[in-house]
Design an enzyme around this catalytic site. Structure first.
Site, PDB file in Angstrom:
ATOM      1  N   GLY A  32      -7.482 -11.746  16.799  1.00 39.36           N
ATOM      2  CA  GLY A  32      -9.181 -12.021  15.683  1.00 39.36           C
ATOM      3  C   GLY A  32      -9.436 -12.573  14.874  1.00 39.36           C
ATOM      4  O   GLY A  32      -7.764 -13.628  14.042  1.00 39.36           O
TER       5      GLY A  32
ATOM      6  N   CYS B 189       5.796  22.256  -9.296  1.00 42.21           N
ATOM      7  CA  CYS B 189       5.165  22.768 -10.487  1.00 42.21           C
ATOM      8  C   CYS B 189       3.556  23.399 -10.326  1.00 42.21           C
ATOM      9  O   CYS B 189       3.306  24.500 -10.636  1.00 42.21           O
ATOM     10  CB  CYS B 189       4.378  21.517 -11.145  1.00 42.21           C
ATOM     11  SG  CYS B 189       3.460  20.272 -11.109  1.00 42.21           S
TER      12      CYS B 189
ATOM     13  N   HIS C  80       0.905  -0.999   0.215  1.00 42.59           N
ATOM     14  CA  HIS C  80       0.075   0.312  -0.323  1.00 42.59           C
ATOM     15  C   HIS C  80       0.512   1.540  -0.027  1.00 42.59           C
ATOM     16  O   HIS C  80       0.574   2.347   0.234  1.00 42.59           O
ATOM     17  CB  HIS C  80      -0.862  -0.239   1.410  1.00 42.59           C
ATOM     18  CG  HIS C  80      -1.686  -1.097   1.198  1.00 42.59           C
ATOM     19  ND1 HIS C  80      -2.480  -1.877   2.273  1.00 42.59           N
ATOM     20  CD2 HIS C  80      -2.716  -1.755  -0.017  1.00 42.59           C
ATOM     21  CE1 HIS C  80      -3.149  -2.690   1.932  1.00 42.59           C
ATOM     22  NE2 HIS C  80      -3.195  -2.776   0.474  1.00 42.59           N
TER      23      HIS C  80
END
Length: 287
Positions: free
Chosen positions: A259, A194, A132
């Site tokens: 979990g 830019c 990611h």
């Protein structure tokens, strides 16, 4: 939280868990590790989901909304200005350090992470595939120039002195829960090269993992003989895909996670333990 610090203190169930994991790594020294937010919580970085895999708090920023709406960009950068310093100060915890040690001793193979915090690299792990992206980088959507997040933070603080010293509840990935009233006078950062629109160099919710990065993770899975998930519910497809790839090719999948995971039905076994506790114990056991 169980204490794995000395053999005499470990209950029988802990001995069994450590033996099971040690045997798994001994059978598969080329195992691919897939890590998620659960390995970084001990470094003070909140995770996205609870023990049932349900996302906590408000919905995160969606990539298409960020690029389309200035109000969303304003909300993101204001919250990130306040929240990023907490993430930037975070240090690797014993779980990150144990993974680096296991790799150096060739007890594990490649490493893929869903995390954007860079803590694996700080701990000494090399060739990390960051599915990611990295929160420590920023890219211009107009000229494609790359900038460090530190540089953009300096710009944000210079242009928004009214935000200095603001406190907010930390949220995952350098976000923070900020009062909406603070957004009215907030100045958005622009590309130093830019003047274009800046976006953190991460995969937002609603966006796909870049094809070359997905392919790199897929190659690592193909080259490994097993998969070990650490601190992830693998609820997002980019990580669950690797679990499916392993299972479909007959490679065992195991998990260390507190979990539920999306891949529970694919697992050979799962250890419900904190990564920062069990990984150092395994590294010591195999050391």
């Amino acid at each position: 939280m169980q204490n794995f610090s000395s053999a005499s203190q470990r209950p029988a169930s802990t001995h069994h868990v450590l033996d099971q994991l040690a045997q798994f790594l001994q059978r598969h020294p080329d195992v691919l590790l897939l890590t998620g937010a659960g390995i970084s919580t001990a470094s003070g970085i909140p995770d996205y989901r609870d023990a049932d895999g349900v996302r906590r708090g408000n919905a995160p920023v969606q990539g298409p909304d960020f690029r389309r709406q200035e109000a969303v960009r304003r909300r993101y950068w204001a919250r990130s200005m306040v929240g990023w310093p907490t993430l930037a100060r975070a240090a690797p915890n014993p779980g990150h350090l144990a993974i680096a040690q296991l790799a150096q001793r060739r007890h594990i193979g490649a490493l893929v992470t869903q995390n954007v915090d860079g803590l694996h690299q700080q701990a000494g792990s090399g060739a990390v595939t960051e599915l990611h992206g990295s929160i420590h980088g920023v890219v211009c959507l107009d000229c494609r120039a790359s900038h460090t997040r530190r540089l953009i933070q300096d710009m944000l603080e210079h242009d928004n002195p009214q935000m200095l010293g603001a406190t907010a509840t930390p949220a995952p990935d350098g976000d923070a829960l900020l009062e909406p009233s603070r957004l009215a006078t907030f100045h958005l950062p622009v590309c130093p090269r830019c003047g274009g629109t800046l976006q953190p160099d991460v995969v937002f919710f609603g966006d796909g993992v870049p094809s070359e990065r997905a392919a790199e993770a897929g190659r690592k899975m193909a080259e490994a003989s097993a998969l070990l998930v650490v601190g992830s519910s693998v609820m997002v497809y980019s990580s669950f895909r690797l679990c499916r790839m392993a299972a479909e090719t007959g490679k065992p999948v195991a998990a260390i996670n507190l979990g539920k995971t999306r891949a529970d039905h694919l697992l050979a076994f799962k250890t419900e333990a904190a990564a920062q506790d069990i990984l150092p114990a395994i590294a010591a056991m195999l050391g």
